[in-house]
Scaffold this active site. Structure first.
Site, short mmCIF file in Angstrom:
data_model
loop_
_atom_site.label_atom_id
_atom_site.label_comp_id
_atom_site.label_asym_id
_atom_site.label_seq_id
_atom_site.Cartn_x
_atom_site.Cartn_y
_atom_site.Cartn_z
N GLU A 112 -11.38 -6.40 -65.53
CA GLU A 112 -11.59 -6.15 -64.29
C GLU A 112 -11.39 -6.09 -63.21
OE1 GLU A 112 -11.16 -1.52 -64.64
OE2 GLU A 112 -10.06 -1.68 -66.88
N HIS A 228 -8.37 3.40 -54.77
CA HIS A 228 -7.50 2.52 -55.55
C HIS A 228 -6.36 1.58 -54.46
CE1 HIS A 228 -6.15 0.82 -59.34
NE2 HIS A 228 -6.95 1.47 -59.77
N HIS A 331 -8.74 7.60 -55.25
CA HIS A 331 -9.15 7.28 -56.74
C HIS A 331 -10.35 7.84 -56.99
CE1 HIS A 331 -8.30 6.09 -60.35
NE2 HIS A 331 -10.05 4.51 -60.59
N ARG A 366 -17.70 2.19 -56.43
CA ARG A 366 -18.04 1.81 -57.62
C ARG A 366 -17.39 0.88 -58.54
NH1 ARG A 366 -14.34 3.20 -61.96
NH2 ARG A 366 -13.17 4.08 -61.08
#
Length: 527
Positions: A112, A228, A331, A366
């Site tokens: 990711e 996001h 998000h 994050r």
């Protein structure tokens, strides 16, 4: 009135893990305002990160986490997260949790954004959160944990010694109940549903942050909100999350004409840190251009990503065309209630864990798939700590007068969602944040902090809480005159290490019971 040893408020990975661990020695009551399966954790499509392969290591996981967080992270918190990750995953597997495996039986590890190697575990493709939650719910059945659903926490109870001694709740019939506890844990998630476009469950509206702030707890880093990059965007509405794992498998962000938009923006291109990808997509949308996720190169997409496929089909997106329309949305909250390395807030006997807590582990942004990991690692640690704490005698409740707030004029959630998305969203300005702050202060923040919950409906209390949390975001974002991670100010587009890297804005609600004006203050501490 009910008295117990530990109360956990919430229903996600952090809440359930804390309750499970604490219940080994303590009687635990878990309270959630909806149901156990209504949480961000249950919706999580992405996986859970851990350094498990021979090509990986905890030092590399640490490096990637710090890099994504713009080095604003608390290093000790990051070290705890990555060092405990492999053993936490091993414990989970031993307890019966099934993760996806390759043909040879080894754990399948995905890639990711902002990860330097493959280290993401998944369950049933993009259903990791759901299957982890179902596993923990099953584990919960064999414990003594008392689960109370459809009952919302509306006020923390403070004792004469200034410690938290429990919580007041309101059920759907409007009945107010009182729970006393030696220790209380907030695991209520972030505040995603305060924004028009969000991947979050609609139950996640910042209640825990408001509860803690009203009780005198310190709140920090509320300006750092991760948007996001890829929410399914249809008919001018965000319809749900399109997992970053899709880009991890090779999907590309393109214009309607098929031109890749991340070329030349970042060396990681479509797997750049989320704030960079989100800001790039947003810039195209602002110019009136649509952005799509080109999935044409991913073989057997429906089997690889069943949750995303079902979401697309439900919303009339033809996957055979190979393009999914996307837009960024709220998000994850990196900030929240300030806690120390044990999960303790600034209010004695009040703890916080998961997204509602600010441990400093995520810094300004994050790293993908560190959120389920945070709930698991810090939940296990906090639950274990609570299990071995000595019992304490509860003091009497602190006396204090409570004011009356006129709530008739408080806005409905859609109004607030639009204002936050426009003024405190992906791109912010001092002028826009000032407009938002001034608007929110017309509702008298002091009065909302003083509000007596007795005789109030859950709708009224929720509205008041949303205004308080929105104000915290606006005030924090206005104070930070630089851009870093999830906080982008177009009027201050550069990072300013000399002024901000070693500083952290903290908002603290002061003198809660004495009705003193100006109860919040800013403190600046070493990050």
């Amino acid at each position: 009135m009910v008295t117990t040893e530990v109360i956990v408020i919430g229903s996600g990975i952090a809440a359930l893990t804390t309750a499970l661990e604490a219940s080994e020695r303590k009687h635990v009551i878990l309270i959630t305002k909806s149901e156990l399966r209504h949480s961000n954790s249950y919706l999580a499509q992405g996986g859970i990160a851990a350094a498990l392969s021979s090509q990986d290591g905890v030092s590399l996981h640490k490096k990637d986490t710090l890099s994504a967080g713009q080095h604003y992270n608390k290093v000790k918190a990051v070290e705890k997260l990555v060092q405990k990750a492999p053993s936490a995953i091993a414990d989970l597997i031993r307890s019966g949790m099934q993760f996806d495996r390759d043909h040879d039986g080894s754990l399948m590890l995905g890639m990711e954004g902002a990860h330097s190697v493959r280290r993401i575990l998944h369950s049933h493709g993009d259903g990791t959160g759901r299957y982890m939650m179902e596993h923990l719910i099953e584990c919960l059945k064999s414990t003594s944990v008392q689960v109370i659903e459809n009952e919302a926490a509306v006020e923390l109870i403070i004792g004469e010694d200034e410690s938290c001694i429990g919580v007041k709740t309101l059920d759907r019939s409007g009945k107010l109940a009182v729970f006393h506890a030696e220790r209380t844990v907030l695991a209520t998630g972030g505040c995603g549903s305060l924004y028009r476009y969000t991947s979050n469950s609609q139950t996640v509206s910042g209640d825990g942050i408001a509860l803690a702030f009203k009780a005198g707890a310190k709140v920090r880093d509320m300006e750092f909100i991760q948007f996001h990059p890829t929410l399914l965007f249809k008919n001018n509405k965000a319809a749900g999350l399109v997992s970053e794992a899709v880009r991890g498998d090779g999907a590309l962000l393109v214009t309607e004409a098929g031109l890749p938009i991340m070329e030349g923006v970042h060396h990681l291109k479509d797997l750049a840190p989320r704030h960079i990808v989100a800001q790039t997509i947003f810039s195209y949308i602002q110019r009136g251009e649509k952005v799509f996720l080109d999935i044409s190169m991913i073989k057997d997409f429906k089997n690889r990503f069943p949750t995303v496929s079902s979401l697309c089909e439900k919303n009339g997106v033809d996957l055979q065309l190979g393009k999914i329309p996307v837009a960024p949305g709220n998000h994850f909250l990196m900030g929240g209630i300030e806690v120390d390395e044990r999960g303790q807030t600034s209010v004695p006997s009040l703890y916080a864990v998961g997204e509602v807590a600010c441990t400093g582990v995520h810094g300004a942004n994050r790293l993908a798939s560190n959120s389920l990991l945070e709930g698991l690692v810090f939940g296990k640690a906090l639950g274990g700590l609570l299990a071995h704490m000595q019992s304490r005698e509860l003091p009497k409740e602190k006396e204090g007068t409570q004011g009356f707030a006129h709530l008739a004029s408080l806005p409905d959630l859609p109004v607030l969602q639009e204002k936050l998305m426009n003024e405190a969203g992906i791109v912010r300005t001092g002028a826009g944040l000032t407009r938002l702050k001034n608007y929110l202060e017309t509702f008298d923040i002091e009065s909302l902090l003083d509000m007596d919950v007795s005789g109030r409906s859950l709708t009224e209390i929720t509205k008041a809480n949303t205004i308080i949390v929105a104000w915290l975001i606006a005030e924090s974002a206005l104070t930070r005159t630089e851009s870093r991670g999830g906080h982008f100010r177009s009027d201050h587009p550069s990072e300013d290490d000399s002024l901000w890297l070693k500083k952290s804005v903290i908002l603290a609600c002061q003198d809660v019971k004495n009705r003193v004006k100006g109860r919040w203050r800013y403190e600046y501490i070493e990050a």
